[in-house]
Design a protein around this motif. Structure first.
Motif, mmCIF file in Angstrom:
data_model
loop_
_atom_site.group_PDB
_atom_site.id
_atom_site.type_symbol
_atom_site.label_atom_id
_atom_site.label_comp_id
_atom_site.label_asym_id
_atom_site.label_seq_id
_atom_site.Cartn_x
_atom_site.Cartn_y
_atom_site.Cartn_z
ATOM 1 N N LEU A 60 38.649 -44.364 20.788
ATOM 2 C CA LEU A 60 38.610 -43.746 22.088
ATOM 3 C C LEU A 60 39.454 -44.309 23.176
ATOM 4 O O LEU A 60 40.127 -43.396 23.897
ATOM 5 N N ALA A 61 39.824 -45.479 23.067
ATOM 6 C CA ALA A 61 40.664 -46.070 24.035
ATOM 7 C C ALA A 61 42.169 -45.985 23.977
ATOM 8 O O ALA A 61 43.035 -45.597 24.561
ATOM 9 N N LEU A 62 42.477 -45.770 22.461
ATOM 10 C CA LEU A 62 43.860 -45.380 22.002
ATOM 11 C C LEU A 62 44.179 -44.085 22.602
ATOM 12 O O LEU A 62 45.102 -43.472 23.014
ATOM 13 N N LYS A 63 43.115 -43.269 22.322
ATOM 14 C CA LYS A 63 43.206 -41.854 22.841
ATOM 15 C C LYS A 63 43.536 -41.543 24.323
ATOM 16 O O LYS A 63 44.282 -40.869 24.713
ATOM 17 N N ALA A 64 42.909 -42.320 25.138
ATOM 18 C CA ALA A 64 42.829 -42.606 26.557
ATOM 19 C C ALA A 64 44.323 -42.869 26.935
ATOM 20 O O ALA A 64 44.948 -42.265 27.741
ATOM 21 N N ARG A 65 44.874 -44.150 26.191
ATOM 22 C CA ARG A 65 46.159 -44.586 26.540
ATOM 23 C C ARG A 65 47.325 -43.292 26.073
ATOM 24 O O ARG A 65 47.935 -43.258 26.960
ATOM 25 N N MET A 66 46.942 -42.598 25.173
ATOM 26 C CA MET A 66 48.010 -41.291 24.766
ATOM 27 C C MET A 66 47.902 -40.252 25.757
ATOM 28 O O MET A 66 48.682 -39.810 26.031
ATOM 29 N N ALA A 102 39.704 -54.384 30.602
ATOM 30 C CA ALA A 102 40.324 -54.116 31.793
ATOM 31 C C ALA A 102 41.272 -53.040 31.760
ATOM 32 O O ALA A 102 41.506 -52.354 32.751
ATOM 33 N N ASP A 103 42.261 -52.755 30.702
ATOM 34 C CA ASP A 103 43.113 -51.693 30.809
ATOM 35 C C ASP A 103 42.426 -50.139 30.991
ATOM 36 O O ASP A 103 42.767 -49.317 31.312
ATOM 37 N N VAL A 104 41.235 -50.333 29.913
ATOM 38 C CA VAL A 104 40.404 -49.102 30.071
ATOM 39 C C VAL A 104 40.074 -48.853 31.638
ATOM 40 O O VAL A 104 40.024 -47.604 31.957
ATOM 41 N N LEU A 105 39.400 -49.730 32.184
ATOM 42 C CA LEU A 105 39.186 -49.234 33.791
ATOM 43 C C LEU A 105 40.143 -49.062 34.504
ATOM 44 O O LEU A 105 39.951 -48.127 35.053
ATOM 45 N N LEU A 106 41.363 -49.652 34.314
ATOM 46 C CA LEU A 106 42.489 -49.259 35.144
ATOM 47 C C LEU A 106 42.969 -47.809 34.660
ATOM 48 O O LEU A 106 43.574 -47.009 35.433
ATOM 49 N N MET A 107 43.000 -47.472 33.333
ATOM 50 C CA MET A 107 43.385 -46.268 32.959
ATOM 51 C C MET A 107 42.412 -45.133 33.547
ATOM 52 O O MET A 107 42.721 -43.957 33.992
ATOM 53 N N TYR A 108 41.181 -45.725 33.398
ATOM 54 C CA TYR A 108 40.171 -44.557 34.110
ATOM 55 C C TYR A 108 40.609 -44.350 35.546
ATOM 56 O O TYR A 108 40.621 -43.267 36.169
ATOM 57 N N ALA A 109 40.687 -45.565 36.390
ATOM 58 C CA ALA A 109 40.966 -45.216 37.692
ATOM 59 C C ALA A 109 42.022 -44.726 38.126
ATOM 60 O O ALA A 109 42.166 -43.493 38.996
ATOM 61 N N GLU A 110 43.360 -44.926 37.289
ATOM 62 C CA GLU A 110 44.594 -43.951 37.412
ATOM 63 C C GLU A 110 44.331 -42.662 37.398
ATOM 64 O O GLU A 110 44.726 -41.705 38.038
ATOM 65 N N ALA A 111 43.791 -42.339 36.136
ATOM 66 C CA ALA A 111 43.739 -40.694 36.014
ATOM 67 C C ALA A 111 42.675 -40.057 36.791
ATOM 68 O O ALA A 111 42.964 -39.059 37.243
ATOM 69 N N GLN A 112 41.571 -40.633 37.272
ATOM 70 C CA GLN A 112 40.474 -40.033 37.896
ATOM 71 C C GLN A 112 41.013 -40.030 39.388
ATOM 72 O O GLN A 112 40.649 -38.997 40.140
ATOM 73 N N ASN A 113 41.853 -40.924 39.971
ATOM 74 C CA ASN A 113 42.464 -40.726 41.370
ATOM 75 C C ASN A 113 43.314 -39.489 41.251
ATOM 76 O O ASN A 113 43.446 -38.723 42.175
ATOM 77 N N GLU A 114 44.067 -39.357 40.258
ATOM 78 C CA GLU A 114 44.971 -38.078 40.085
ATOM 79 C C GLU A 114 44.428 -37.072 39.946
ATOM 80 O O GLU A 114 44.925 -36.006 40.308
#
Length: 528
Positions: free
Chosen positions: A220-226, A407-419
């Motif tokens: 799931l995390a690799l999917k989020a990164r992609m 920590a990367d998962v949290l910041l990926m979420y924050a970045e995408a959700q903010n946008e």
């Protein structure tokens, strides 16, 4: 546990093409696809062989993730290790992609390593159902792990080169040797498909000898990164909000299983990167290194302490906020006479700076790190304390490399959700959780979307400094053309060299010339 090296060599005997039809006899001194898939032990050794490719020099082996940082404003690679200084200078090409000191140039090696890994995954996926007396549940899990690994290899091809031949069958030079590149969108779609199917089967966590294998959270995390890479300006110039929403949902899916998977932030940022604390709650997926088997360690300690080929730059130091949460230009805590004072605590847990104490001695602007005056201690065993274990050989470091941490998962979420939705409460919570671990103040309420975007980007830079993530960040944000054009500076502010980044070419790597000589149907990227 360092499971991935178990019996890997068996699988290396499988990857061949072409000539089996020339002989009528079955060789008795080696395995072939017809004789290999006859036991559970061999099948799991085959899977281990696919994992083993992750330790190759074009992937995460030697010191490659640490060197990737040197293609960013964060660090400098003075001897062109793996060819990263060519990339930083903007002088890399399809023909010099295989040059670089110490290891093969990463541009050529990564393409080749990815297809080696893809071939091994495809071989397993095509043959494992033939294995007798292997529990169905274990077969299903092994196939899901192979799908995860295939997705990881293809994600690298899609992220660095763009389109690539999409091969889902076992290696066959006759049918695959002249394939053209599939469109990048097709490669990305296959990555997501593999990860969705893998996540549906893989468990949330492992124990004992299985620690280190791909899990549901890893998929799931690799999917989020992609998806985050797809949503960002490089691949989403029209700013399609649906892409940001999909990326946020993928990261949120990892957060939703955090309890079941045991995910969280390790409380001590510095100790997170020490051998004693690997495979703890922050690890989502890592590369398993060990020195108990010759040649299966990394070279992180050697690079960080002795060679300094990942030397941090002054611009990175200047981007750390002051410990009151303000930038240097606004903080009464800033000292122009000593820019290293009163910074975000993560700076002191990541870097060595002039006047710091390192392995029991006070450092200067030229000793022990003469390249820039700075050294990296993250991902090494060396810090302030005296240490007689001075590792002077390659492959003698055993700390695992975290491909994805929570920590990367949290910041990926924050970045995408903010946008997707603006800086709502969930965005603040994700960012402030990470800042809280670092003893940094929370962000003030009322930030605009643009202000939060800038804050998240700065947070990613310092949280992951030295880990090799920033290169793809500045590419996907399309800021590389700004931050990679101009001089870089040492600790005293003196210019070292001037870098260049061609916005019409350098966001993608060239297809290596060696590959196009073998297969002229591989179309080259623009302006190479």
């Amino acid at each position: 546990m360092k499971f991935i090296h178990y019996s890997y060599i068996l699988f290396g005997l499988l990857i061949f093409t072409g000539c089996g039809h020339l002989l009528d006899v079955t060789p008795n001194d080696r395995y072939t696809p017809d004789t290999f898939w006859d036991s559970e032990k061999k099948a799991m050794a085959g899977l281990a062989g696919a994992y083993d490719v992750l330790t190759a020099n074009g992937m995460y082996g030697y010191a490659t993730p640490l060197w990737e940082e040197t293609a960013t404003p964060n660090a400098y690679n003075y001897d062109n290790s793996a060819g990263f200084n060519l990339i930083a200078l903007g002088t890399h090409s399809a023909t010099n992609a295989g040059t670089g000191n110490i290891v093969t140039g990463v541009i050529a090696a990564r393409w080749e390593n990815c297809y080696t890994g893809i071939g091994r995954c495809n071989e397993l996926l095509a043959n494992i159902d033939r294995v007798p007396q292997m529990p169905a549940e274990l077969k299903a899990r092994a196939k899901a792990e192979a799908q995860f690994l295939r997705a990881l290899f293809y994600s690298h091809l899609a992220t660095y080169y763009g389109g690539a031949p999409l091969i889902l069958d076992p290696p066959n030079l006759d049918t695959q040797g002249k394939l053209p590149r599939n469109p990048r969108s097709e490669v990305v779609a296959q990555v997501i498909k593999d990860l969705d199917e893998a996540a549906a089967v893989l468990p949330p966590k492992y124990a004992g000898n299985d620690i280190g294998r791909a899990t549901k959270g890893a998929a799931l995390a690799l999917k989020a990164r992609m998806l985050l890479f797809e949503a960002s300006p490089l691949n989403n110039p029209s700013n399609d909000i649906a892409k940001w929403t999909a990326a946020a949902a993928a990261a949120k899916a990892v957060m939703d299983i955090a309890t079941a998977a045991g995910y969280g932030l390790y409380p001590n940022y510095r100790q997170l990167f020490m051998p004693a604390n690997e495979n703890k709650q922050e690890t989502v997926f890592d590369i398993q290194y060990t020195i108990s088997q010759p040649g299966y360690g990394s070279s992180f300690d050697l690079i960080c302490r002795q060679y300094n080929t990942n030397a941090p730059l002054r611009n990175l130091i200047e981007d750390y906020l002051m410990d009151d949460g303000l930038p240097a230009s606004q903080s009464p805590r800033y000292s122009a006479a000593n820019i290293h004072l009163n910074r975000d605590p993560r700076m002191y847990q990541t870097l060595v700076y002039p006047g710091d104490t390192y392995i029991g001695a006070v450092t200067t602007a030229t000793a022990p790190f003469k390249q820039t005056g700075y050294g990296l201690k993250k991902y090494s065993i060396y810090d302030k304390e005296p240490n007689s274990n001075l590792i002077n050989q390659a492959a003698r470091s055993e700390i695992n490399y975290m491909v994805i941490r929570y920590a990367d998962v949290l910041l990926m979420y924050a970045e995408a959700q903010n946008e997707a939705a603006g800086p709502d409460a969930s965005v603040y919570k994700a960012v402030d959780t990470i800042r809280g671990r670092a003893s940094m103040p929370k962000y003030k309420p009322g930030l605009t979307k643009d202000e939060m975007r800038a804050a998240i980007r700065q947070e990613r830079r310092v949280e992951f400094a030295g880990e090799g993530l920033y290169y793809n960040d500045i590419r996907r944000w399309k800021t590389a053309e700004t931050v990679m054009n101009g001089p870089i500076h040492n600790s005293q502010g003196a210019a070292i060299v001037t870098r260049s980044f061609n916005k019409d070419r350098d966001y993608w790597w060239p297809v290596p010339h060696t590959q196009r000589e073998l297969n002229p149907n591989l179309e080259q990227n623009l302006n190479y």
